[in-house]
Design a protein around this motif. Sequence first.
Motif, PDB file in Angstrom:
ATOM      1  N   GLY A   1       0.796  -1.222   0.000  1.00 49.96           N
ATOM      2  CA  GLY A   1       0.000   0.000   0.000  1.00 49.96           C
ATOM      3  C   GLY A   1       0.825   1.267   0.000  1.00 49.96           C
ATOM      4  N   ASP A   2       2.133   1.147   0.251  1.00 50.70           N
ATOM      5  CA  ASP A   2       3.028   2.306   0.197  1.00 50.70           C
ATOM      6  C   ASP A   2       3.465   2.608  -1.230  1.00 50.70           C
ATOM      7  N   SER A   3       3.127   1.722  -2.166  1.00 49.70           N
ATOM      8  CA  SER A   3       3.514   1.917  -3.563  1.00 49.70           C
ATOM      9  C   SER A   3       2.868   3.196  -4.094  1.00 49.70           C
ATOM     10  N   ALA A   4       3.688   4.160  -4.431  1.00 43.01           N
ATOM     11  CA  ALA A   4       3.236   5.488  -4.829  1.00 43.01           C
ATOM     12  C   ALA A   4       4.457   6.274  -5.298  1.00 43.01           C
ATOM     13  N   THR A   5       4.234   7.507  -5.683  1.00 42.07           N
ATOM     14  CA  THR A   5       5.342   8.408  -6.006  1.00 42.07           C
ATOM     15  C   THR A   5       5.555   9.347  -4.829  1.00 42.07           C
ATOM     16  N   TYR A   6       6.793   9.497  -4.428  1.00 41.93           N
ATOM     17  CA  TYR A   6       7.128  10.326  -3.281  1.00 41.93           C
ATOM     18  C   TYR A   6       7.925  11.543  -3.742  1.00 41.93           C
ATOM     19  N   PHE A   7       7.576  12.686  -3.199  1.00 44.78           N
ATOM     20  CA  PHE A   7       8.255  13.932  -3.533  1.00 44.78           C
ATOM     21  C   PHE A   7       8.802  14.586  -2.275  1.00 44.78           C
ATOM     22  N   CYS A   8      10.052  15.010  -2.341  1.00 50.01           N
ATOM     23  CA  CYS A   8      10.563  15.893  -1.317  1.00 50.01           C
ATOM     24  C   CYS A   8      10.355  17.320  -1.799  1.00 50.01           C
ATOM     25  N   ALA A   9      10.395  18.245  -0.869  1.00 50.19           N
ATOM     26  CA  ALA A   9      10.204  19.649  -1.217  1.00 50.19           C
ATOM     27  C   ALA A   9      10.933  20.512  -0.198  1.00 50.19           C
ATOM     28  N   ALA A  10      11.064  21.783  -0.524  1.00 56.41           N
ATOM     29  CA  ALA A  10      11.713  22.723   0.380  1.00 56.41           C
ATOM     30  C   ALA A  10      11.127  24.104   0.161  1.00 56.41           C
ATOM     31  N   SER A  11      11.196  24.928   1.212  1.00 61.58           N
ATOM     32  CA  SER A  11      10.692  26.298   1.061  1.00 61.58           C
ATOM     33  C   SER A  11      11.475  27.250   1.955  1.00 61.58           C
ATOM     34  N   LEU A  12      11.293  28.537   1.675  1.00 59.34           N
ATOM     35  CA  LEU A  12      11.929  29.594   2.451  1.00 59.34           C
ATOM     36  C   LEU A  12      10.991  30.087   3.532  1.00 59.34           C
ATOM     37  N   ASN A  13      11.543  30.488   4.664  1.00 62.02           N
ATOM     38  CA  ASN A  13      10.754  31.081   5.747  1.00 62.02           C
ATOM     39  C   ASN A  13       9.582  30.197   6.155  1.00 62.02           C
ATOM     40  N   ALA A  14       9.795  28.877   6.057  1.00 58.33           N
ATOM     41  CA  ALA A  14       8.761  27.904   6.403  1.00 58.33           C
ATOM     42  C   ALA A  14       7.467  28.189   5.658  1.00 58.33           C
ATOM     43  N   GLY A  15       7.579  28.772   4.499  1.00 60.84           N
ATOM     44  CA  GLY A  15       6.405  29.172   3.747  1.00 60.84           C
ATOM     45  C   GLY A  15       5.875  28.095   2.821  1.00 60.84           C
ATOM     46  N   ASN A  16       4.849  28.476   2.104  1.00 64.41           N
ATOM     47  CA  ASN A  16       4.138  27.510   1.281  1.00 64.41           C
ATOM     48  C   ASN A  16       4.487  27.575  -0.195  1.00 64.41           C
ATOM     49  N   MET A  17       5.488  28.338  -0.552  1.00 56.77           N
ATOM     50  CA  MET A  17       5.935  28.355  -1.956  1.00 56.77           C
ATOM     51  C   MET A  17       6.996  27.271  -2.087  1.00 56.77           C
ATOM     52  N   LEU A  18       6.515  26.055  -2.346  1.00 60.41           N
ATOM     53  CA  LEU A  18       7.379  24.884  -2.301  1.00 60.41           C
ATOM     54  C   LEU A  18       8.142  24.670  -3.594  1.00 60.41           C
ATOM     55  N   THR A  19       9.404  24.257  -3.454  1.00 62.99           N
ATOM     56  CA  THR A  19      10.210  23.772  -4.569  1.00 62.99           C
ATOM     57  C   THR A  19      10.298  22.258  -4.416  1.00 62.99           C
ATOM     58  N   PHE A  20       9.782  21.534  -5.396  1.00 60.63           N
ATOM     59  CA  PHE A  20       9.709  20.082  -5.308  1.00 60.63           C
ATOM     60  C   PHE A  20      10.895  19.418  -6.006  1.00 60.63           C
ATOM     61  N   GLY A  21      11.241  18.232  -5.522  1.00 57.86           N
ATOM     62  CA  GLY A  21      12.154  17.359  -6.237  1.00 57.86           C
ATOM     63  C   GLY A  21      11.423  16.675  -7.382  1.00 57.86           C
ATOM     64  N   GLY A  22      12.148  15.892  -8.149  1.00 60.57           N
ATOM     65  CA  GLY A  22      11.582  15.275  -9.341  1.00 60.57           C
ATOM     66  C   GLY A  22      10.728  14.037  -9.085  1.00 60.57           C
ATOM     67  N   GLY A  23      10.744  13.519  -7.863  1.00 59.92           N
ATOM     68  CA  GLY A  23       9.896  12.396  -7.523  1.00 59.92           C
ATOM     69  C   GLY A  23      10.609  11.050  -7.573  1.00 59.92           C
ATOM     70  N   THR A  24      10.139  10.121  -6.752  1.00 57.45           N
ATOM     71  CA  THR A  24      10.618   8.737  -6.735  1.00 57.45           C
ATOM     72  C   THR A  24       9.413   7.816  -6.776  1.00 57.45           C
ATOM     73  N   ARG A  25       9.398   6.961  -7.793  1.00 56.60           N
ATOM     74  CA  ARG A  25       8.298   6.000  -7.896  1.00 56.60           C
ATOM     75  C   ARG A  25       8.688   4.751  -7.131  1.00 56.60           C
ATOM     76  N   LEU A  26       7.962   4.482  -6.044  1.00 57.27           N
ATOM     77  CA  LEU A  26       8.235   3.332  -5.187  1.00 57.27           C
ATOM     78  C   LEU A  26       7.264   2.206  -5.475  1.00 57.27           C
ATOM     79  N   MET A  27       7.825   1.026  -5.649  1.00 56.13           N
ATOM     80  CA  MET A  27       7.001  -0.167  -5.779  1.00 56.13           C
ATOM     81  C   MET A  27       7.417  -1.144  -4.682  1.00 56.13           C
ATOM     82  N   VAL A  28       6.449  -1.559  -3.864  1.00 59.24           N
ATOM     83  CA  VAL A  28       6.712  -2.536  -2.811  1.00 59.24           C
ATOM     84  C   VAL A  28       6.098  -3.862  -3.242  1.00 59.24           C
ATOM     85  N   LYS A  29       6.968  -4.857  -3.419  1.00 59.39           N
ATOM     86  CA  LYS A  29       6.507  -6.161  -3.901  1.00 59.39           C
ATOM     87  C   LYS A  29       6.051  -7.035  -2.737  1.00 59.39           C
ATOM     88  N   PRO A  30       4.917  -7.727  -2.905  1.00 64.52           N
ATOM     89  CA  PRO A  30       4.396  -8.571  -1.816  1.00 64.52           C
ATOM     90  C   PRO A  30       5.290  -9.782  -1.540  1.00 64.52           C
TER      91      PRO A  30
END
Lengths: 112, 112
Positions: free
Chosen positions: A83-112
Motif C-alpha cells: 500500500g506504500d507503492s506510490a510516487t514520493y516527492f521531497c520539497a523545500a521552502s523559504l521562511n517555512a512558507g508555502n511556496m514549495l520547490t519540489f524534487g523530481g519524484g521517486t516511484r516506489l514499488m513494494v513487492k508482496p
Amino acid sequence: QQQVKQSPQSLIVQKGGISIINCAYENTAFDYFPWYQQFPGKGPALLIAIRPDVSEKKEGRFTISFNKSAKQFSLHIMDSQPGDSATYFCAASLNAGNMLTFGGGTRLMVKP
Amino acid sequence: DAGVTQSPTHLIKTRGQHVTLRCSPISGHKSVSWYQQVLGQGPQFIFQYYEKEERGRGNFPDRFSARQFPNYSSELNVNALLLGDSALYLCASSFGTQTPQHFGDGTRLSIL
C-alpha cells in the motif's frame, strides 16, 4: 535551475523492507522540508515535514533524517507495505512558507 | 469535512485558446497556491494568494494569472495556450502562509 534533486527516480523494495529516498538542496536559506506521497490520479498528500533545527523526525513508519552541513535529507519507510507503492516527492521552502520547490519524484514499488 | 475541490477534473483545449481553472479551499483556509505538474515531474509553483492578495509568483509567463475571491476560492487563468501547457494543475490550501498545505486532486489539462 533545479534546486532540489531527488534520487533514485524509481525504487523496488520487498514487503517488510526499508525504503530510502534521498534529496539534496542548493539554497541554504531553505528552512522547511516536507515529504509528499502521491497516488495515481490524486494530489500530493503531506506525509511528514522537518525544520533544520532537528536532525531526525519520526512519525509511525516514516522517518526524515536531515543533514544540514551536507544539505541533504532523506525519507525512510520502515516495514514497507504494498500500500506504500506510490510516487514520493521531497520539497523545500523559504521562511517555512508555502511556496514549495519540489524534487523530481521517486516511484516506489513494494513487492508482496 | 470536504477537502480542496478543483473543477473541472479534465479539460481539453486547442492551442491559442484560454482556460479558467477553479479551486475551493478547505473551509477556514485563507491561502491558496497553484502548481503545475507535468507528467513524470514534480509540481512547480505558480502562484500563492492569501487574503485575496498575491503573495508569491513562480517563474511562469504573463499568460498565467490568478485571483482569489472574498470567499477564498480561486481561479487560475491561462491565455494563448501552448502545447507545453498540458499538465496537471494542482491547487493547495492552507490556513496561513506558513502552515501545512493540503492539495486537491487537480485539473488535467490537455492541449491539442
